[in-house]
Write a protein that holds these residues in place. Structure first.
Motif, PDB file in Angstrom:
ATOM      1  N   GLN A 183     -51.541  22.236  99.777  1.00  0.00           N
ATOM      2  CA  GLN A 183     -50.186  21.700  99.959  1.00  0.00           C
ATOM      3  C   GLN A 183     -49.386  21.867  98.673  1.00  0.00           C
ATOM      4  N   GLU A 202     -52.100  21.507  95.929  1.00  0.00           N
ATOM      5  CA  GLU A 202     -53.253  20.608  95.995  1.00  0.00           C
ATOM      6  C   GLU A 202     -54.219  21.106  97.049  1.00  0.00           C
ATOM      7  N   ARG A 249     -61.353  20.755 104.550  1.00  0.00           N
ATOM      8  CA  ARG A 249     -61.517  20.515 105.985  1.00  0.00           C
ATOM      9  C   ARG A 249     -62.860  21.069 106.428  1.00  0.00           C
ATOM     10  N   ASN A 256     -58.972  17.241  94.326  1.00  0.00           N
ATOM     11  CA  ASN A 256     -59.305  15.820  94.423  1.00  0.00           C
ATOM     12  C   ASN A 256     -60.759  15.602  94.028  1.00  0.00           C
ATOM     13  N   ASP A 267     -54.057   9.618  91.449  1.00  0.00           N
ATOM     14  CA  ASP A 267     -53.667   9.773  92.846  1.00  0.00           C
ATOM     15  C   ASP A 267     -53.394   8.405  93.479  1.00  0.00           C
ATOM     16  N   ASP A 268     -52.558   8.380  94.487  1.00  0.00           N
ATOM     17  CA  ASP A 268     -52.304   7.164  95.266  1.00  0.00           C
ATOM     18  C   ASP A 268     -51.920   5.994  94.366  1.00  0.00           C
ATOM     19  N   ARG A 322     -47.917   7.418  99.019  1.00  0.00           N
ATOM     20  CA  ARG A 322     -46.911   7.702 100.031  1.00  0.00           C
ATOM     21  C   ARG A 322     -46.430   6.473 100.785  1.00  0.00           C
ATOM     22  N   GLU A 325     -41.126  12.942 103.730  1.00  0.00           N
ATOM     23  CA  GLU A 325     -40.964  13.444 105.103  1.00  0.00           C
ATOM     24  C   GLU A 325     -39.518  13.611 105.522  1.00  0.00           C
ATOM     25  N   PHE A 355     -44.588  16.611 104.056  1.00  0.00           N
ATOM     26  CA  PHE A 355     -44.394  17.478 105.217  1.00  0.00           C
ATOM     27  C   PHE A 355     -42.987  18.074 105.255  1.00  0.00           C
TER      28      PHE A 355
HETATM   29  P1  C2E Z   1     -54.748  12.604  99.018  1.00  0.00           P
HETATM   30  O1  C2E Z   1     -55.372  13.302  97.875  1.00  0.00           O
HETATM   31  O2  C2E Z   1     -53.855  11.468  98.726  1.00  0.00           O
HETATM   32  O3  C2E Z   1     -54.012  13.756  99.840  1.00  0.00           O
HETATM   33  C1  C2E Z   1     -52.818  13.587 100.535  1.00  0.00           C
HETATM   34  C2  C2E Z   1     -53.037  13.433 102.025  1.00  0.00           C
HETATM   35  O4  C2E Z   1     -51.790  13.158 102.636  1.00  0.00           O
HETATM   36  C3  C2E Z   1     -53.566  14.695 102.708  1.00  0.00           C
HETATM   37  O5  C2E Z   1     -54.367  14.292 103.825  1.00  0.00           O
HETATM   38  C4  C2E Z   1     -52.264  15.350 103.202  1.00  0.00           C
HETATM   39  O6  C2E Z   1     -52.463  16.224 104.287  1.00  0.00           O
HETATM   40  C5  C2E Z   1     -51.477  14.131 103.606  1.00  0.00           C
HETATM   41  N1  C2E Z   1     -50.033  14.368 103.559  1.00  0.00           N
HETATM   42  C6  C2E Z   1     -49.349  15.235 102.781  1.00  0.00           C
HETATM   43  N2  C2E Z   1     -48.014  15.148 103.001  1.00  0.00           N
HETATM   44  C7  C2E Z   1     -47.860  14.184 103.924  1.00  0.00           C
HETATM   45  C8  C2E Z   1     -46.698  13.630 104.569  1.00  0.00           C
HETATM   46  O7  C2E Z   1     -45.547  13.991 104.328  1.00  0.00           O
HETATM   47  N3  C2E Z   1     -46.928  12.636 105.486  1.00  0.00           N
HETATM   48  C9  C2E Z   1     -48.184  12.188 105.790  1.00  0.00           C
HETATM   49  N4  C2E Z   1     -48.303  11.236 106.698  1.00  0.00           N
HETATM   50  N5  C2E Z   1     -49.299  12.702 105.189  1.00  0.00           N
HETATM   51  C10 C2E Z   1     -49.126  13.683 104.280  1.00  0.00           C
HETATM   52  P2  C2E Z   1     -55.816  14.904 104.063  1.00  0.00           P
HETATM   53  O8  C2E Z   1     -55.821  16.362 103.830  1.00  0.00           O
HETATM   54  O9  C2E Z   1     -56.286  14.386 105.388  1.00  0.00           O
HETATM   55  O10 C2E Z   1     -56.668  14.246 102.911  1.00  0.00           O
HETATM   56  C11 C2E Z   1     -56.918  12.865 102.894  1.00  0.00           C
HETATM   57  C12 C2E Z   1     -57.640  12.455 101.632  1.00  0.00           C
HETATM   58  O11 C2E Z   1     -58.951  13.025 101.583  1.00  0.00           O
HETATM   59  C13 C2E Z   1     -56.974  12.920 100.348  1.00  0.00           C
HETATM   60  O12 C2E Z   1     -55.897  12.072 100.037  1.00  0.00           O
HETATM   61  C14 C2E Z   1     -58.125  12.827  99.377  1.00  0.00           C
HETATM   62  O13 C2E Z   1     -58.281  11.513  98.919  1.00  0.00           O
HETATM   63  C15 C2E Z   1     -59.314  13.188 100.237  1.00  0.00           C
HETATM   64  N6  C2E Z   1     -59.699  14.586  99.998  1.00  0.00           N
HETATM   65  C16 C2E Z   1     -59.171  15.729 100.492  1.00  0.00           C
HETATM   66  N7  C2E Z   1     -59.802  16.806 100.007  1.00  0.00           N
HETATM   67  C17 C2E Z   1     -60.747  16.350  99.163  1.00  0.00           C
HETATM   68  C18 C2E Z   1     -61.733  16.974  98.327  1.00  0.00           C
HETATM   69  O14 C2E Z   1     -61.845  18.209  98.224  1.00  0.00           O
HETATM   70  N8  C2E Z   1     -62.556  16.154  97.600  1.00  0.00           N
HETATM   71  C19 C2E Z   1     -62.431  14.785  97.655  1.00  0.00           C
HETATM   72  N9  C2E Z   1     -63.291  14.046  96.914  1.00  0.00           N
HETATM   73  N10 C2E Z   1     -61.518  14.169  98.417  1.00  0.00           N
HETATM   74  C20 C2E Z   1     -60.688  14.938  99.153  1.00  0.00           C
END
Ligand code: C2E
Ligand code: MG
Ligand code: MG
Ligand code: MG
Length: 277
Positions: free
Chosen positions: A45, A59, A63, A120, A179-180, A203, A239, A258
């Motif tokens: 992203q 970032e 999946r 991440n 993050d977050d 977010r 968004e 998004f």
């Molecule tokens: P994160 O690092 O806070 O990543 C942002 C999440 O928000 C991502 O979900 C992304 O798809 C989503 N997002 C981005 N823009 C928007 C938006 O405008 N609206 C909404 N509603 N959501 C948005 P995703 O891909 O499902 O990832 C969720 C979490 O999983 C990530 O939060 C991160 O904490 C973790 N994650 C993802 N990849 C990895 C990785 O390779 N390793 C580790 N340890 N954790 C990961």
């Protein structure tokens, strides 16, 4: 158990996190196989710099393309990887893939390539030296500079011994992002004491900014504080145009969400880098 559950629902995985040991073992075995057989993949992203109006970084988001269940999001399998000890191996795969992808984009056309990639990292990965070695290997294999790699960690990991792993990575030139930000247990010590280059505003604050004064106030003062301390700020989850305009007016450095771009496979990244905002 798995066969009784409909395809395409995540219910099974959610339940599985609380389920018995045997069920977990099956899932962990499947995740092991997923790693070995290439079922994991990354989406990226973009992070858009508001002053330059272009993508500056991406970032990496992992999946799982499960043979029966379809695409499983990271929220459903990262906790399992953390519990089972598989997170180091999974994290190593993500780091190497992400660095290799950035090196490929940059070698094909720097103009159509992000300047850096963010990965991440789970707090569990900071408990040992595994991450340090993974980072070194990912950088040397890809030929990237440490400054081209950013690690995203959540606030909690900054409070204990794991902070020393982060300091070591930071001293080696790797960039760090919190993050977050604002979602966990706060944060002022973190901003004061740790070498994070970037603060990513959670977010949830962005989502409420249009309707709630408190969220706007928190965003504006986080930006001011971060800038005062020499950090830059990313707003997550943008968004709407109204949110974007608000963040621009507040002097936010970068935005992700998004509205700008959804996570996309590696092959689509060069095209996203040609967009201007
Ligand atoms: P994160 O690092 O806070 O990543 C942002 C999440 O928000 C991502 O979900 C992304 O798809 C989503 N997002 C981005 N823009 C928007 C938006 O405008 N609206 C909404 N509603 N959501 C948005 P995703 O891909 O499902 O990832 C969720 C979490 O999983 C990530 O939060 C991160 O904490 C973790 N994650 C993802 N990849 C990895 C990785 O390779 N390793 C580790 N340890 N954790 C990961
Ligand atoms: Mg992140
Ligand atoms: Mg985040
Ligand atoms: Mg998040």
């Amino acid at each position: 158990e798995a066969k009784r559950v409909e395809r395409g629902t995540w219910r099974f995985y959610e339940q599985a996190l609380d389920a018995d040991r045997d069920t977990r073992t099956v899932l962990v075995t499947q995740l092991h196989e997923a790693l070995a057989s290439g079922q994991l993949f990354l989406e990226y992203q973009p992070k858009v710099c508001l002053a330059r109006g272009r993508v500056v970084g991406v970032e990496a988001l992992v999946r799982w393309r499960h043979p029966e269940q379809g695409i499983i999001p990271p929220t459903q399998f990262i906790p399992l990887a953390e519990e089972s000890g598989l997170i180091d191996e999974l994290g190593d795969w993500v780091l190497r893939r992400a660095c290799a992808d950035l090196a490929t984009w940059r070698s094909r056309s720097p103009r159509e390539a992000p300047e850096q990639v963010s990965v991440n990292v789970s707090g569990i990965q900071l408990r040992t030296e595994a991450l340090w070695h993974s980072v070194r290997r990912a950088l040397s294999e890809s030929g990237l500079n440490p400054e081209q790699l950013e690690l995203e960690v959540t606030e909690g990991v900054f409070y204990d011994a794991r902070a020393s792993s982060l300091r070591r990575l930071s001293a080696a030139g790797v960039r760090l992002a919190i993050d977050d930000y604002g979602k966990g247990y706060s944060s002022l010590f973190v901003l004061r004491d740790l070498p994070a280059n970037v603060v990513k505003i959670d977010r949830a604050f962005v989502a409420n900014a249009q309707n709630r004064f408190a969220d706007r106030a928190i965003i504006a003062s986080t930006i001011a504080l971060a800038h005062e301390l020499g950090r830059s700020v990313v707003a997550e989850g943008v968004e709407t145009q109204v949110q974007l305009q608000m963040l621009r007016n507040m002097g936010c450095d970068m935005v992700q969400g998004f509205l700008l771009a959804k996570p996309a496979i590696a092959a689509k990244v060069p095209k996203l880098c040609l967009m201007r905002w």
